[in-house]
Design an enzyme around this catalytic site. Structure first.
Site, PDB file in Angstrom:
ATOM      1  N   TYR A  95     -15.977  11.042  -5.607  1.00  0.00           N
ATOM      2  CA  TYR A  95     -15.166  11.878  -4.728  1.00  0.00           C
ATOM      3  C   TYR A  95     -16.339  11.738  -3.369  1.00  0.00           C
ATOM      4  O   TYR A  95     -15.618  11.978  -2.357  1.00  0.00           O
ATOM      5  CB  TYR A  95     -15.318  12.963  -5.384  1.00  0.00           C
ATOM      6  N   GLU A 137     -10.508  17.616 -14.039  1.00  0.00           N
ATOM      7  CA  GLU A 137     -10.746  16.512 -14.792  1.00  0.00           C
ATOM      8  C   GLU A 137     -11.621  16.640 -15.911  1.00  0.00           C
ATOM      9  O   GLU A 137     -11.503  15.977 -16.951  1.00  0.00           O
ATOM     10  CB  GLU A 137     -10.773  15.156 -13.688  1.00  0.00           C
TER      11      GLU A 137
END
Length: 404
Positions: A95, A137
Site C-alpha cells: 500500500y 483484507e
C-alpha cells in the site's frame, strides 16, 4: 479521522478526478511498474494492456473522494476489491508503494493545479483509505486460513482430470497435492491460479469461477480458450488449454468473491448467463439441486450455438432431477442445432421475453457474462421493475459499471 478542512479539499477535487481520473491512474501504473517491476508478478497484464484496470481504479478513487466524509457508502466496493486483493496476495507492504505513485500521478497530470495543500490532503486521505483495505483484507486472510481445509497464499493442486466441454471451453478438476482437506466455498466464488509460463518474464495470475457445487474433493474450473495466443486475454487461457495436462501442478489461492448464491432465501431463483459466464451459474444450479431440489429455479443460458455451448448435458441432467426450468438461447444456431432441437429460442434474451416468461415479482436474479450481455440484462430487469436488492451480478475482470 480526517479533519473538516481535509475533507473539503478532497471533495473539491471530485470534478477534476471525474475529468482526469483515468489519465492519472494510467500515469500511476506506468510509473509504479517502471520502478517496481516485481509487482507485475501480481497485477493482471491483460487488464493493464486493455486499460480495464486503469478505468476501474479511476472509478474507485473518484468514489472515495466523493464519499470521503462517509466511506461506509463505498464499503460494498471495498469488500469486492478486497476479495480480489486477498485472492491475488496483495499485502500491507504494497500500500505505501501504491500511495506514493498515485500521488505522483496526481501531481504529474494536474501540474500546478495539484497544490501542496491538495497533495497533503490526499496523502492523509489515502492513509485512511489504505487502512480500511488493509483491515478488511486482514480479516479475509485470517478467515481463509482458519477454516477447515483453508490456507494462506498459494497452495499446489494437481490437475486430476480435464474434460473438453465444447470447442472452446475445457474443465480442469483440481485436487490438493498434499491430499489434505479442501476448503468449502460459496457457489459463485472464484479461485486465483498463478502460472509461470515459459518465455514470460513475470508470473501470470488469473481468476476463474468455480463451476461445480462445494463439498467435493476437488475444485472445478471451466476455462474458455480466448482467440489469439498473443492477445492479452489469450495468453493464459491458451496456455491452460494447450499445455496443462492431467498430472500438472498449479498454484491456487483459496476461494474468494462477494458474488454468491444466498442459499438461505426461499424465493425463486433465476440464473442467467452468456457464454463462459455460465460457470458460476452452474455452481449455483448444482448447489440448489443438492441442498434444496424443490426450490424453483429458472436457468437461462445464451450461447452462439451448440459448438460452443459448454456443460449442456450436465445442466440438463440436473434440471431433470430438481425443480429447474432450463431455457437455451442460440443467436447463430447451426443446421445441426436446428435438426436436433438443441435450443429453445433463436436470438437474444430480451426484455420482452423476460416479461412474458418470467415471474418478475418474487425471484432473485443472478447473471454473468460479457459486459454487453450484462448491461442488457441489468437494464431490462430494472425497466421491468425488479428491485436492486434482487439483482446480483459478477464481472470477469476489474469492477465496472453496468449503468454507463
Amino acid at each position: 479521522m480526517l479533519d473538516q478542512k481535509t475533507i473539503d479539499i478532497i471533495k473539491s477535487t471530485v470534478p477534476v478526478l471525474e475529468e482526469h481520473g483515468e489519465q492519472i491512474t494510467t500515469v500511476f501504473y506506468k510509473r509504479m511498474f517502471e520502478n517496481h517491476p516485481e509487482l507485475l508478478n501480481i497485477f493482471n497484464h491483460a487488464n493493464q494492456k486493455q486499460g480495464r484496470q486503469q478505468r476501474a481504479l479511476a472509478g474507485t478513487v473518484y468514489a472515495a473522494a466523493k464519499y470521503i466524509d462517509n466511506l461506509e457508502m463505498i464499503l460494498p466496493v471495498v469488500n469486492q476489491i478486497a476479495h480480489k486483493h486477498r485472492s491475488l496476495g496483495i499485502l500491507p507492504e504494497h500500500y505505501p508503494i501504491v500511495g506514493k505513485y498515485l500521488l505522483l500521478g496526481i501531481k504529474e497530470v494536474l501540474g500546478d493545479a495539484a497544490t501542496d495543500e491538495i497533495i497533503h490532503a490526499w496523502t492523509e486521505a489515502y492513509g485512511v483509505i489504505a487502512d480500511a483495505f488493509i483491515s478488511v483484507e486482514a480479516e479475509m486472510y485470517d478467515e481463509a486460513a482458519s477454516q477447515n481445509g483453508g490456507w494462506k497464499g498459494f497452495r499446489p493442486f494437481i490437475v486430476a482430470n480435464r474434460v473438453e466441454e465444447s470447442e472452446v471451453i475445457t474443465s480442469f478438476y483440481l485436487k490438493p497435492v498434499d491430499g489434505k482437506a479442501l476448503a468449502s466455498f460459496k457457489p459463485g466464488q472464484y479461485i486465483s491460479i498463478k502460472l509461470e509460463i515459459e518465455g514470460e518474464e513475470f508470473t501470470h495470475i488469473r481468476q476463474y469461477s468455480l463451476s461445480d457445487a462445494p463439498g467435493k474433493d476437488y475444485y472445478r474450473i471451466s476455462v474458455k480458450k480466448e482467440a489469439g495466443i498473443e492477445t492479452p486475454d489469450g495468453k493464459v487461457s491458451n496456455y491452460l488449454h494447450n499445455s496443462v495436462e492431467e498430472g500438472e501442478v498449479l498454484q491456487i489461492s483459496a476461494p474468494a468473491g462477494d458474488f454468491f448464491l444466498d442459499t438461505e432465501r426461499d424465493t425463486p431463483v433465476v440464473l442467467l448467463s452468456g457464454g463462459v459466464g455460465l460457470t458460476p451459474m452452474v455452481s449455483m444450479l448444482n448447489t440448489v439441486a443438492e441442498l434444496n431440489p424443490e426450490k424453483e429455479v429458472t436457468f437461462i443460458h445464451a450461447a452462439l450455438n451448440g459448438k460452443v455451448h459448454a456443460l449442456k448435458e450436465e445442466v440438463a441432467a440436473t434440471a431433470a432431477k430438481a425443480k429447474v426450468n432450463s431455457v437455451v438461447f442460440y443467436d447463430q444456431p447451426t443446421e445441426e442445432d436446428r435438426q436436433s432441437n438443441s435450443f429453445d429460442v433463436e436470438g437474444y434474451i430480451t426484455k420482452k421475453w423476460l416479461k412474458e416468461n418470467i415471474d418478475l415479482d418474487q425471484a432473485d436474479f443472478y447473471f454473468c457474462g460479457p459486459v454487453p450481455f450484462m448491461k442488457a440484462v441489468n437494464s431490462s430487469l430494472k425497466a421491468l421493475g425488479v428491485t436492486e436488492d434482487r439483482i446480483h451480478f459478477e464481472f470477469f475482470g476489474p469492477m465496472a459499471s453496468l449503468e454507463a
